[in-house]
Write a protein that holds these residues in place. Structure first.
Motif, PDB file in Angstrom:
ATOM      1  N   PHE A  76       0.825  -1.198   0.000  1.00 21.85           N
ATOM      2  CA  PHE A  76       0.000   0.000   0.000  1.00 21.85           C
ATOM      3  C   PHE A  76       0.866   1.258   0.000  1.00 21.85           C
ATOM      4  O   PHE A  76       1.729   1.432   0.864  1.00 21.85           O
ATOM      5  CB  PHE A  76      -0.921   0.014   1.214  1.00 21.85           C
ATOM      6  CG  PHE A  76      -1.735   1.270   1.329  1.00 21.85           C
ATOM      7  CD1 PHE A  76      -2.641   1.625   0.341  1.00 21.85           C
ATOM      8  CD2 PHE A  76      -1.578   2.114   2.421  1.00 21.85           C
ATOM      9  CE1 PHE A  76      -3.384   2.792   0.442  1.00 21.85           C
ATOM     10  CE2 PHE A  76      -2.315   3.282   2.534  1.00 21.85           C
ATOM     11  CZ  PHE A  76      -3.223   3.617   1.534  1.00 21.85           C
ATOM     12  N   VAL A  77       0.640   2.113  -0.970  1.00 20.20           N
ATOM     13  CA  VAL A  77       1.339   3.396  -1.081  1.00 20.20           C
ATOM     14  C   VAL A  77       0.303   4.495  -0.915  1.00 20.20           C
ATOM     15  O   VAL A  77      -0.758   4.458  -1.541  1.00 20.20           O
ATOM     16  CB  VAL A  77       2.039   3.533  -2.450  1.00 20.20           C
ATOM     17  CG1 VAL A  77       2.691   4.902  -2.586  1.00 20.20           C
ATOM     18  CG2 VAL A  77       3.076   2.425  -2.633  1.00 20.20           C
ATOM     19  N   GLU A  78       0.587   5.455  -0.064  1.00 15.17           N
ATOM     20  CA  GLU A  78      -0.374   6.518   0.197  1.00 15.17           C
ATOM     21  C   GLU A  78       0.190   7.877  -0.184  1.00 15.17           C
ATOM     22  O   GLU A  78       1.401   8.044  -0.379  1.00 15.17           O
ATOM     23  CB  GLU A  78      -0.780   6.526   1.669  1.00 15.17           C
ATOM     24  CG  GLU A  78       0.326   6.927   2.624  1.00 15.17           C
ATOM     25  CD  GLU A  78      -0.152   6.967   4.071  1.00 15.17           C
ATOM     26  OE1 GLU A  78      -1.333   6.633   4.313  1.00 15.17           O
ATOM     27  OE2 GLU A  78       0.643   7.333   4.947  1.00 15.17           O
ATOM     28  N   VAL A  79      -0.700   8.847  -0.267  1.00 22.53           N
ATOM     29  CA  VAL A  79      -0.321  10.226  -0.573  1.00 22.53           C
ATOM     30  C   VAL A  79      -0.306  11.019   0.725  1.00 22.53           C
ATOM     31  O   VAL A  79      -1.221  10.906   1.543  1.00 22.53           O
ATOM     32  CB  VAL A  79      -1.323  10.872  -1.553  1.00 22.53           C
ATOM     33  CG1 VAL A  79      -0.941  12.328  -1.832  1.00 22.53           C
ATOM     34  CG2 VAL A  79      -1.390  10.075  -2.848  1.00 22.53           C
ATOM     35  N   LEU A  80       0.732  11.802   0.922  1.00 22.77           N
ATOM     36  CA  LEU A  80       0.761  12.681   2.086  1.00 22.77           C
ATOM     37  C   LEU A  80       1.215  14.068   1.667  1.00 22.77           C
ATOM     38  O   LEU A  80       1.813  14.255   0.613  1.00 22.77           O
ATOM     39  CB  LEU A  80       1.652  12.117   3.196  1.00 22.77           C
ATOM     40  CG  LEU A  80       3.131  11.842   2.931  1.00 22.77           C
ATOM     41  CD1 LEU A  80       3.951  13.123   2.976  1.00 22.77           C
ATOM     42  CD2 LEU A  80       3.667  10.880   3.984  1.00 22.77           C
ATOM     43  N   SER A  81       0.912  15.034   2.503  1.00 24.88           N
ATOM     44  CA  SER A  81       1.257  16.427   2.236  1.00 24.88           C
ATOM     45  C   SER A  81       2.391  16.847   3.162  1.00 24.88           C
ATOM     46  O   SER A  81       2.303  16.657   4.382  1.00 24.88           O
ATOM     47  CB  SER A  81       0.031  17.317   2.468  1.00 24.88           C
ATOM     48  OG  SER A  81       0.368  18.680   2.355  1.00 24.88           O
ATOM     49  N   ARG A  82       3.445  17.395   2.573  1.00 22.48           N
ATOM     50  CA  ARG A  82       4.584  17.840   3.372  1.00 22.48           C
ATOM     51  C   ARG A  82       5.199  19.079   2.739  1.00 22.48           C
ATOM     52  O   ARG A  82       4.998  19.367   1.558  1.00 22.48           O
ATOM     53  CB  ARG A  82       5.660  16.752   3.475  1.00 22.48           C
ATOM     54  CG  ARG A  82       5.224  15.494   4.150  1.00 22.48           C
ATOM     55  CD  ARG A  82       6.368  14.538   4.389  1.00 22.48           C
ATOM     56  NE  ARG A  82       7.204  14.965   5.498  1.00 22.48           N
ATOM     57  CZ  ARG A  82       8.235  14.265   5.953  1.00 22.48           C
ATOM     58  NH1 ARG A  82       8.576  13.134   5.370  1.00 22.48           N
ATOM     59  NH2 ARG A  82       8.939  14.689   6.974  1.00 22.48           N
TER      60      ARG A  82
END
Length: 216
Positions: A76-82
């Motif tokens: 599982f690969v997720e999107v995050l905000s940084r």
């Protein structure tokens, strides 16, 4: 100082990231590994392998890329905000383009020689950090002497030689900095008992100690 936010792909179940969260606490995002331009999972980007990013108004594109990466890699690969005030596009980060598509699928394996070199350097990095951590906790001269004897014995068995002094010098020098950078950039993973945070702290301690020694 304000900075721009970007979207990145991360591997939330990365074993070492989970270990560090459990050991040190805090937000899991402190230790998260993100996809870089070499297709590897890195703590931070470098000029050679910047982190891949999407602009925040391209969330749909980032989510679609995460889905393709998840399918190809079987994880599982997720999107995050940084965001980070030190990030510069084309250096620490790189905008995703069609040319970046292959890295979603995986990474190119290192040559046998390079993989062996990186593994040896990472093992030496951890071993020397263990020595520095032990030396820093010695409460008196007798305890320090005991640490010195144990370190010498362990380093001779693993690397053919070494001492507390050489461990501090190596970590503070170019070889130590490059070994740590290889770990941070995802080129090689730690394989010993120390977390990345513990390794980074020990390396910083060695650098400060060497600067102090040179100043006296």
């Amino acid at each position: 100082m304000p900075f721009d936010l970007y979207l990145l792909l991360s591997l939330p179940d990365h074993q070492l990231a989970s270990l560090e969260t459990a050991r040190h606490g805090g937000s899991p995002s402190s230790y998260v590994r993100c996809l870089n331009s070499a297709g590897r999972w890195a703590v931070h980007g470098t000029a050679h392998s910047p982190l891949l990013v999407w602009r925040v108004d391209d969330a749909e594109g980032a989510r679609a890329a995460a889905a393709r990466a998840s399918k190809a890699r079987g994880r599982f690969v997720e999107v995050l905000s940084r965001g980070d005030s030190s990030w510069v596009e084309g250096r620490q980060i790189q905008l995703f383009t069609d040319a970046s598509e292959p890295v979603l699928l995986g990474y190119a394996a290192h040559s046998t020689a390079k993989a062996l070199r990186l593994r040896n350097e990472a093992d030496k990095l951890e071993a020397f950090c263990l020595v520095v951590r032990a030396a820093s906790t010695a409460v008196d001269q007798e305890a320090f002497a005991e640490v010195s004897r144990a370190a010498g014995k362990a380093l001779r068995a693993k690397f053919g030689g070494g001492s507390i002094t050489s461990a501090f010098a190596w970590l503070a020098g170019r070889a130590g900095r490059e070994a740590l950078e290889s770990v941070l950039s995802g080129e090689v993973e730690l394989a010993g008992p120390l977390s990345l945070q513990q390794v980074a702290e020990a390396a910083e301690l060695a650098q400060k100690a060497e600067l102090l020694r040179e100043a006296t």
